[in-house]
Scaffold this active site. Structure first.
Site, PDB file in Angstrom:
ATOM      1  N   TYR A 124       0.849  -1.189   0.000  1.00  0.00           N
ATOM      2  CA  TYR A 124       0.000   0.000   0.000  1.00  0.00           C
ATOM      3  C   TYR A 124       0.882   1.236   0.000  1.00  0.00           C
ATOM      4  O   TYR A 124       1.922   1.256   0.677  1.00  0.00           O
ATOM      5  CB  TYR A 124      -0.905   0.033   1.243  1.00  0.00           C
ATOM      6  N   GLU A 161      -0.552   4.878  -0.323  1.00  0.00           N
ATOM      7  CA  GLU A 161      -1.327   6.111  -0.514  1.00  0.00           C
ATOM      8  C   GLU A 161      -0.471   7.316  -0.141  1.00  0.00           C
ATOM      9  O   GLU A 161       0.338   7.257   0.777  1.00  0.00           O
ATOM     10  CB  GLU A 161      -2.601   6.067   0.330  1.00  0.00           C
ATOM     11  N   ASP A 172      -7.075  15.091 -23.507  1.00  0.00           N
ATOM     12  CA  ASP A 172      -6.944  13.656 -23.249  1.00  0.00           C
ATOM     13  C   ASP A 172      -6.212  13.072 -24.465  1.00  0.00           C
ATOM     14  O   ASP A 172      -6.786  12.906 -25.536  1.00  0.00           O
ATOM     15  CB  ASP A 172      -8.351  13.066 -23.103  1.00  0.00           C
ATOM     16  N   THR A 177      -3.611   7.453 -21.224  1.00  0.00           N
ATOM     17  CA  THR A 177      -3.352   6.096 -20.769  1.00  0.00           C
ATOM     18  C   THR A 177      -1.906   5.784 -21.155  1.00  0.00           C
ATOM     19  O   THR A 177      -1.292   6.527 -21.930  1.00  0.00           O
ATOM     20  CB  THR A 177      -4.274   5.066 -21.441  1.00  0.00           C
ATOM     21  N   LYS A 217      -1.621   2.443 -24.928  1.00  0.00           N
ATOM     22  CA  LYS A 217      -2.051   2.455 -26.333  1.00  0.00           C
ATOM     23  C   LYS A 217      -0.813   2.685 -27.206  1.00  0.00           C
ATOM     24  O   LYS A 217       0.093   1.863 -27.181  1.00  0.00           O
ATOM     25  CB  LYS A 217      -3.144   3.513 -26.522  1.00  0.00           C
ATOM     26  N   ARG A 258      -1.054  -1.377 -18.748  1.00  0.00           N
ATOM     27  CA  ARG A 258      -2.383  -0.786 -18.600  1.00  0.00           C
ATOM     28  C   ARG A 258      -2.328   0.233 -17.481  1.00  0.00           C
ATOM     29  O   ARG A 258      -1.952  -0.092 -16.354  1.00  0.00           O
ATOM     30  CB  ARG A 258      -3.415  -1.869 -18.224  1.00  0.00           C
TER      31      ARG A 258
HETATM   32  N1  DSN Z   1     -11.197   1.711 -24.775  1.00  0.00           N
HETATM   33  C1  DSN Z   1     -10.420   2.745 -25.390  1.00  0.00           C
HETATM   34  C2  DSN Z   1     -10.581   2.755 -26.870  1.00  0.00           C
HETATM   35  O1  DSN Z   1     -10.742   1.686 -27.416  1.00  0.00           O
HETATM   36  O2  DSN Z   1     -10.504   3.796 -27.491  1.00  0.00           O
HETATM   37  C3  DSN Z   1     -10.673   4.074 -24.809  1.00  0.00           C
HETATM   38  O3  DSN Z   1     -11.645   4.005 -23.840  1.00  0.00           O
END
Ligand code: DSN
Length: 479
Positions: free
Chosen positions: A65, A67, A242, A271, A274, A280
């Site tokens: 943990y 925090e 974003d 994120t 990607k 993730r």
């Molecule tokens: N799930 C992602 C996408 O496929 O674009 C974003 O939420």
């Protein structure tokens, strides 16, 4: 570089240990690798993380943990977590040229929630505390607290509409962001499919949002963040970007100047899994003005940080700082453009007529199909994509009229522009040979379709052949 032998041994040993407890989990992990190796993965938001990134997640950091923030935790014994969190933040700051990086968010939605609440705290809560001449919310009278809660719940957000390619977390009702904010959307020009900045400015003038959001999950073009910032400034809005989908293109310096969000936005979320090719997870970048509020993300909206994932973020961000990442990012875009050109040459209709990022949106109504029919027919043929709404989609968000395809994953495997043309051919064959099916009562179905299984098998074999020159995780043999 680690030796291929070390990577194979690491994964094999891990599976052996897991198999001794629950063999079905070990089998499923092995099967997932086999499936990913054999399919043409064109999901625009997916990628393949490196062995080092994957391995950094499977260890005892998961048991801790932590925090709080680096050097300021609510638990003792966080010295090693401090090391990896500080490293991940340092790599993120250097990679993106940001003055502050917060690497605790567990996902993109979490990163967006951290950003929303940092902005609300800065723009709404802090002024209320000042007016009441108290230091923190616990010191407010019941009456002032009630008034502040109402004020927090009465703020406005302007973001890109879902069917123009925006994201659910940018203020849409099924998501918590839509329940928190009064939201309005800007769309795209129906003639070109492109963002019309004059219309965005007009919407901002009329609606006067607290937050202007840019960013998308299905818009195949660049966004001019300098212009968007000017629009935000003209109405006193906080400008949030974003960049989850295109963070790898920013990291690899494919998107620079007006198209790099970091110098223009007050706050940037992403994120890490990607186009950035990490584990993730999520991340927030900002300047000093919002840094303290952002660092309150946990426990404000996040559960305890995941130190094993922060360790993997540090590894992946270190990889993205290497010179070869810029080459990778450029190849993602070259491949997307080759795929788009290959599809156009064969007669497909593409939203905006092409791409300048990592994704292509096919309007499959040109093939007489819904997105759902097209998605399933492609899947039967070993091509993994996802259906997606197109602007003003008559089939709504479930059946849709689009197929979104992206190149980050296949580029990681090493496929290039020639293979993208071959991929366009496979997609076109499947879509042009699929016909819509009917319901039991003879009415047209938006889900059922007819595709000769022999053709699906043939395309599937061709897809496997195409991939055979570019093995996935060539260093890893499990048997
Ligand atoms: N799930 C992602 C996408 O496929 O674009 C974003 O939420």
């Amino acid at each position: 570089m680690s030796s291929p032998n070390a990577e194979s041994t690491a994964f094999r040993s891990a599976l052996e240990v897991i198999r001794a407890v629950e063999p079905r989990v070990a089998d499923a992990i092995g099967a997932e690798l086999a499936d990913q190796r054999e399919s043409l993965k064109l999901i625009a938001s997916e990628n393949y993380a490196s062995p080092a990134t994957l391995l950094a997640m499977g260890n005892w950091f998961s048991d801790k943990y932590a925090e709080g923030t680096v050097g300021r935790r609510f638990y003792a014994g966080c010295q090693n977590v401090d090391t990896v969190e500080a490293l991940a933040a340092e790599h993120a700051r250097e990679l993106f040229g940001a003055s502050h990086a917060y690497v605790q968010p567990h996902s993109g939605i979490d990163a967006n929630l951290v950003a929303f609440w940092a902005i609300l705290a800065d723009r709404v809560e802090s002024p209320a505390l000042k007016r009441a001449q108290v230091r923190q919310v616990n010191d407010l009278t019941e009456e002032d607290w009630f008034a502040l809660r109402r004020e927090l719940g009465d703020q406005r957000m302007l973001g890109m509409s879902l069917d123009a390619g925006g994201h659910l977390t940018h203020g849409f009702r099924p998501n918590i962001s839509g329940k928190m904010f009064d939201q309005r959307s800007y769309g795209t020009d129906p003639a070109t499919g492109l963002i019309d900045y004059d219309r965005v400015a007009e919407a901002a003038r009329e609606f006067r949002p607290l937050i202007l959001v840019a960013g998308y999950s299905a818009y195949p073009r660049k966004v001019n963040f300098r212009i968007m910032r000017e629009i935000a400034d003209s109405v006193g809005a906080t400008f949030m970007v974003d960049m989850a989908h295109f963070a790898g293109l920013v990291a690899g310096k494919v998107f620079t100047g007006d198209f790099d969000p970091v110098p223009h936005a007050h706050i940037v979320t992403t994120t890490t899994h990607k186009s950035l090719r990490g584990p993730r997870g999520g991340m927030v970048l900002c300047g000093p003005e919002l840094a303290d509020q952002v660092d309150r993300g946990c426990p404000m909206v996040l559960g305890g940080p995941l130190p094993h994932v922060m360790a993997a973020k540090a590894v992946a961000l270190a990889e993205a700082r290497r010179p070869d990442f810029a080459d990778y990012a450029q190849r993602i875009v070259d491949n997307a453009q080759a795929l788009a050109e290959g599809l156009l040459r064969r007669g497909a209709t593409l939203v905006t007529g092409g791409t300048d990022n990592h994704l292509v949106l096919i309007d499959v109504s040109g093939y007489g199909l819904t997105g759902r029919q097209a998605e399933q027919a492609l899947l039967d043929s070993g091509i993994v994509t996802n259906r997606n709404a197109v602007p003003q989609d008559p089939n709504g968000a479930w059946y849709t009229s689009g197929i979104r395809i992206g190149t980050p994953a296949l580029t990681t495997r090493g496929l290039g522009t020639a293979e993208m043309d071959a991929t366009a051919e496979l997609i076109h064959i499947v879509l042009s040979q699929t016909t819509p099916g009917s319901n039991a009562d003879g009415t047209p179905s938006k889900a059922k379709y007819v595709l000769d299984p022999a053709l699906a098998d043939k395309v599937s074999r061709q897809a496997t052949d195409l991939l055979s020159t570019y093995p996935l995780y060539p260093s890893v043999t499990l048997a």
